[in-house]
Structure formats: structure tokens, C-alpha cells
Design an enzyme around this catalytic site. Structure first.
Site, short mmCIF file in Angstrom:
data_model
loop_
_atom_site.label_atom_id
_atom_site.label_comp_id
_atom_site.label_asym_id
_atom_site.label_seq_id
_atom_site.Cartn_x
_atom_site.Cartn_y
_atom_site.Cartn_z
N HIS A 130 0.81 -1.21 0.00
CA HIS A 130 0.00 0.00 0.00
C HIS A 130 0.85 1.27 0.00
CE1 HIS A 130 0.15 -0.24 4.59
NE2 HIS A 130 0.46 1.02 4.37
N ASP A 162 -0.89 -7.39 0.67
CA ASP A 162 -0.31 -6.09 1.03
C ASP A 162 1.19 -6.18 1.26
OD1 ASP A 162 -0.28 -3.38 1.43
OD2 ASP A 162 -0.85 -3.49 3.54
N SER A 237 4.50 1.42 8.45
CA SER A 237 4.07 0.44 7.44
C SER A 237 5.27 -0.22 6.78
CB SER A 237 3.24 1.12 6.36
OG SER A 237 1.93 1.34 6.77
#
Length: 287
Positions: A130, A162, A237
Site C-alpha cells: 500500500h 499487502d 508500514s
């Protein structure tokens, strides 16, 4: 263009709670696509949603400025920190050199930053897909702990899980992080989240494994995740969640928020079993 708040609007993946409809499409705040039946309300409005922890360059600069601006303000005395087990200090020392910042430039309004980590001696780096998507698939730059920057090749992407794999030149000399054995992660064991929250590279936060096999929604797909109370924020992330031995047990990918206000101690990581399987597939195809 509206001013950004630093953390941004909460976006998926969303937490799939037993209190939600069976299809998992009802959000905690009852808004957005797929809302529940008319009149449905969550108990006590506990969670507004699970926000992906990607961080745009612009929002990161603003949020970092807010934090820095508050550093000098007087406030209540901080509580005494709990003793840190010596093994966690050692784990942090082993992990930080293998964790990088990932910067994706996709043109106006499309930049994003996150984290990643080296997974082998071929300079392959694991990160979240992402981050690349939010950066609108622009050029990817990896910044090492020592400040050096390298243009990164996107070896492959797997949006359903992801995950994505990057590669930097051999001259980067990144040390690969060891991966935990499948099935070895235990609820209650101490863990560290390492990455670049709000652009602060090399940040280490500590917690425990709160739960295993937690159901989360990654885009339109359901997956099981490792839940942790280690502080995870935008920019984490793609960074590793490691155990006290310095082994990666998951890839930090999402947090739960209340009204989009950042970490509340409920974070989620893609389990190492899924990470290893996906990375092996991508590297096998991409070289």
C-alpha cells in the site's frame, strides 16, 4: 488544497469484529460503503476503523513539526519507565541496522513514505504494497540507517497480501534480518516494532503479542494478523515486528484508531508465515 492533519483520514484495511455483520463490511462508525442496516450503532463507539499506516511526505512533515514543537513545552512529569529486558536492547541493536525508510514519489499529491527491512544477502527488501500504491507507483528510493539513499527496483508486488519486494544495489550492504520459525510466535511474548513513524527513522517501540490469528480486512481481502500493543503509527508500514531474539514475527501494516487520532495500542502485523511465502514467490519470479 486542504491542510493535512498529519495522520490523515482513516482508511482500510478495516478491523473485522465479531460484532459486525457476517460479511465484515460494516465499519465501526457506520459510515462509508457497505454500511450496516439503518439504525445500527456500535457499542460505545469504540473504534472508528483500522487505518493503514502509510504516511505521505507532506503529512509526515507536518506531524513531525507538531511533535518537535511540543518537545520544549512544560508538562506533567513523565511516569517512570518500566525496566527493559536486556534481550530487547540486544534485539533492537541487531534489528535497526537492517531497517530502512521507503520513499515513493508519484507526482503531485501522490508521495508516500514507509518502512522496510532486508530479508537476504541479495539486498531484497520487504515492505507493504500500500506504500507503493499510495505513492501512485512512482519512483522508489530507500534510505539506509546511515543516511545513504539508493534508487530501488520493485521486484514484485502482491496487493492481496499487502506485501511488496524491493531490491537495492549490493553496495548498500544491508544486513538481513532473521525470520522467526513458522508457528513459533506466542501470545504475551515481548516484541519490538521498528520503522520510521512520522518520518523518524530508526524508531523502536516495545510491547507484547496481544493476539494471534486476528481477522482483518486488507483492502477487499480478509487475512489473519498478529495483534500487538507496541506503538505503531503512520510511517511504520512495512517495518518489522521482531521478538526478543531479534527474529521477524510479522510486517507492521495497520492500526486501530479512535476517530483517526493515531495509535491506541492496537496494531496489526502480517504474520511471518504469510510474509515468507509471499516473498519467496515474488523473489522466485523476479530474481
Amino acid at each position: 488544497m486542504a491542510a493535512q492533519t498529519g495522520l490523515g483520514e482513516p482508511r482500510g484495511p478495516w478491523f473485522v469484529s465479531p460484532e459486525l455483520d457476517p460479511d465484515g463490511r460494516t465499519r465501526w462508525d457506520g459510515t462509508g460503503p457497505g454500511r450496516g442496516p439503518a439504525g445500527w450503532r456500535p457499542r460505545g463507539r469504540l473504534l472508528a476503523g483500522l487505518a493503514v499506516v502509510a504516511l505521505s511526505t507532506a503529512s509526515g512533515a507536518l506531524a513531525g513539526g507538531v511533535v518537535a514543537g511540543r518537545d520544549g513545552d512544560p508538562g506533567p512529569a513523565a511516569a517512570s519507565a518500566a525496566p527493559v529486558p536486556a534481550e530487547l536492547v540486544t534485539a533492537a541493536e541487531k534489528t535497526v541496522p537492517g531497517v530502512v525508510s521507503v520513499l515513493v514519489g508519484g507526482g503531485r499529491g501522490g508521495s508516500a513514505t514507509g518502512s522496510g527491512f532486508a530479508v537476504d544477502d541479495q539486498q531484497h527488501i520487504i515492505t507493504n504494497d500500500h506504500i507503493l500504491a499510495k505513492g501512485r507507483n512512482g519512483s522508489v528510493t530507500v534510505e539506509l540507517p546511515d543516511g545513504r539513499r539508493f534508487a530501488a527496483e520493485v521486484v514484485g508486488r502482491e496487493p492481496r497480501s499487502d506485501l511488496a519486494v524491493l531490491r537495492v544495489p549490493p553496495s548498500a550492504g544491508l544486513a538481513a534480518l532473521p525470520l522467526a520459525k513458522p508457528g513459533s510466535t506466542r501470545v504475551g511474548e515481548p516484541v519490538l516494532a521498528v520503522g520510521s513513524p512520522l518520518g523518524l527513522a530508526g524508531t523502536v517501540t516495545a510491547g507484547i503479542v496481544s493476539a494471534l490469528d486476528r481477522q482483518v480486512r486488507l483492502g477487499d481481502n480478509r487475512h489473519t494478523a498478529v495483534q500487538t500493543d507496541a506503538s505503531i503509527n503512520p510511517g511504520n508500514s512495512g517495518g518489522p515486528l521482531v521478538n526478543a531474539r531479534g527474529e521477524v514475527v510479522g510486517v507492521n501494516t495497520a492500526i486501530a484508531t479512535i476517530d483517526g487520532n493515531g495509535s491506541i495500542g492496537i496494531g496489526f502485523a502480517i504474520p511471518i508465515e504469510q510474509v515468507q511465502q509471499t516473498a519467496d514467490t515474488i523473489i522466485g519470479k523476479g530474481g
